[in-house]
Design an enzyme around this catalytic site. Structure first.
Site, short mmCIF file in Angstrom:
data_model
loop_
_atom_site.label_atom_id
_atom_site.label_comp_id
_atom_site.label_asym_id
_atom_site.label_seq_id
_atom_site.Cartn_x
_atom_site.Cartn_y
_atom_site.Cartn_z
N ASP A 185 -5.86 0.35 -0.44
CA ASP A 185 -7.14 0.26 0.23
C ASP A 185 -7.04 1.00 1.58
O ASP A 185 -6.54 2.11 1.62
CB ASP A 185 -7.56 -1.20 0.40
CG ASP A 185 -9.04 -1.36 0.72
OD1 ASP A 185 -9.84 -1.46 -0.22
OD2 ASP A 185 -9.40 -1.37 1.91
N TYR A 340 -14.86 0.91 8.81
CA TYR A 340 -15.69 1.80 8.00
C TYR A 340 -16.53 2.72 8.88
O TYR A 340 -16.69 3.91 8.58
CB TYR A 340 -16.61 0.97 7.10
CG TYR A 340 -15.89 0.30 5.96
CD1 TYR A 340 -15.83 0.89 4.70
CD2 TYR A 340 -15.26 -0.93 6.14
CE1 TYR A 340 -15.16 0.27 3.66
CE2 TYR A 340 -14.59 -1.55 5.10
CZ TYR A 340 -14.54 -0.94 3.86
OH TYR A 340 -13.86 -1.54 2.84
N HIS A 400 -6.83 -4.34 -7.73
CA HIS A 400 -6.86 -3.74 -6.39
C HIS A 400 -5.96 -4.50 -5.41
O HIS A 400 -5.29 -3.88 -4.59
CB HIS A 400 -8.31 -3.75 -5.91
CG HIS A 400 -8.52 -3.09 -4.59
ND1 HIS A 400 -8.40 -1.73 -4.41
CD2 HIS A 400 -8.84 -3.59 -3.37
CE1 HIS A 400 -8.66 -1.42 -3.15
NE2 HIS A 400 -8.92 -2.53 -2.49
#
Length: 450
Positions: A185, A340, A400
């Site tokens: 990630d 982000y 994930h």
């Protein structure tokens, strides 16, 4: 501004009783809808209501803060103040007893994870079951803005700056000249930025990832297809070509079935699962402030990611509950989503122009583990020209959150990568099985479990 080397201070995790009581009270008092808007509404629309109700009840009935604190304190926690970066960095530093034979290992989490993502694998890395396995000094930081790490009160602060900060932690603060790097990630993006830096990468002879987003250059795809289909239109963008314009015969020729699975999984994510990326990249504090003080809101929002990105055959709701509790009790959700926004431009650049971010040192060795429920597992061929890929392992189970979903294979892959590629073979790996167990900070024996 001081330029002195930060000094790690021991940090014991203890949550305020009032905060814990308030969290559990909010969990109990939050009223969920009695039924979905229409009978079949569920995961395709973002969350299954009955599943959410079940996990909420599990949280109420099973959460014990003393047990959670003991789990978080099982390995030594520290904080260090980085004045130049304006970050109070929290990290675990668990050292093996084999002080002269260990490989330093930096484990990097992402969002919506935390340092707690690795609680199942620290023990096996630090205290392997026998001498045939490498042992490690394990460092697990909370990324800035996550958990117990503060967020710098300045901008910009992208994952590139985070990588430089973590390299300073490993080399200047902890004194490791060489270390093995692992990331998934955001941890994967951070790792790639560190490996692309000529200076930093010289300290990272071996790295491992379990997520790797890249769009192949159209020219490479066209060249590969041109050998098979001379009339192939070379202007088609690379990733679209992989998914929309290749018939089954061509895809079978270019990729293994498991790699085709990964491509399909990534495309599904791009089409139906990445709306949060655009929200958090543009208006992160809208969702950040909205959910920061809402445990059930966090459970819904984070839970949808955990469920969709995890292997349902091994997913454990308790991992999700503890992750959400950590976000709530540290009041870190609104700062966690800032990565982000701050990293938006550099993220798109790394994905779309991967050649600019290739590993700077051709001697660096990279390993990759492909888990079936990963949302960003690149086919092996796409690493060509970007890194010296020496290991590409395909697994049948896991997702994930690899260290939570499938800790056994996660540990085995990194051990195998280390054993075959770490610059110096360590004598410890030939020793016999340990007979004296280690003990943790609480005095209890630590079982390696794997």
């Amino acid at each position: 501004m001081s330029s002195s080397v930060p000094v790690p201070e021991p940090f014991y995790i203890s949550f305020d009783t009032t905060d814990v009581e308030r969290m559990l009270r909010l969990v109990c008092q939050t009223e969920l809808p009695e039924e979905p808007p229409f009978p079949t509404a569920g995961w395709n629309e973002g969350m299954d209501l009955e599943w959410l109700k079940l996990v909420k009840e599990q949280w109420i009935k099973t959460f014990a803060v003393d047990e959670f604190e003991a789990k978080l304190n099982r390995y030594p926690n520290f904080k260090a103040r980085f004045e130049q970066e304006d970050v109070d960095l929290h990290f675990i530093h668990a050292r093996t007893e084999n002080l002269h034979n260990a490989v330093p290992l930096l484990l990097l989490h992402g969002w919506p994870g935390s340092f707690h993502d690795f609680h199942k694998v620290v023990g096996p890395f630090v205290d392997p079951p026998h001498g045939g396995h490498p042992s490690y000094h394990v460092v697990v930081p909370s990324l800035p803005g996550f958990g117990f790490s503060s967020y710098p009160r300045r901008t910009p602060f992208t994952f590139v700056e985070i990588g430089k900060l973590l390299h300073k932690l490993m080399t200047e603060v902890l004194g490791y000249d060489k270390y093995l790097l692992q990331g998934g990630d955001w941890g994967g993006f951070i790792a790639r930025s560190m490996l692309a830096d000529p200076v930093i990468s010289s300290h990272i002879p071996v790295a491992h990832m379990n997520m790797f987003f890249t769009v192949p250059p159209a020219a490479k795809v066209a060249e590969a297809l041109g050998n098979l289909i001379p009339s192939f239109v070379k202007a088609i963008p690379g990733f679209t070509a992989l998914t929309s314009y290749l018939d089954d015969r061509v895809q079978n020729y270019l990729f293994k079935p498991e790699e085709r699975r990964s491509i399909a999984r990534s495309m599904q994510y791009r089409e139906t699962g990445n709306g949060y990326v655009f929200l958090q990249s543009t208006k992160p504090l809208s969702i950040g402030y909205a959910l920061n003080d809402s445990p059930i809101g966090l459970l819904t929002y984070i839970g949808s990611k955990f469920y969709e990105w995890s292997d349902p055959t091994v997913f454990q709701p308790q991992d999700l509950i503890e992750t959400v509790a950590l976000y709530y009790l540290t009041r870190s959700f609104y700062t966690s989503v800032m990565i982000y926004h701050q990293s938006r431009d550099v993220t798109w650049d790394m994905v779309g122009n991967s050649h600019k971010w290739k590993v700077a040192n051709p001697d660096n060795k990279l390993g990759f583990s492909n888990f079936p429920y990963e949302i960003g597992a690149a086919p092996e061929a796409l690493f060509k020209g970007l890194a010296n890929l020496v290991m590409y392992k395909i697994h049948d189970v896991g997702g994930h959150f690899a260290a939570l979903d499938e800790p056994t294979h996660f540990v085995f892959d990194i051990r195998e990568l280390t054993r075959s590629n770490w610059p110096v073979r360590l004598s410890l790996w030939d020793q016999k099985e340990r007979t004296t167990p280690r003990v943790g900070p609480d005095g209890q024996p630590i079982s390696p479990e794997i």
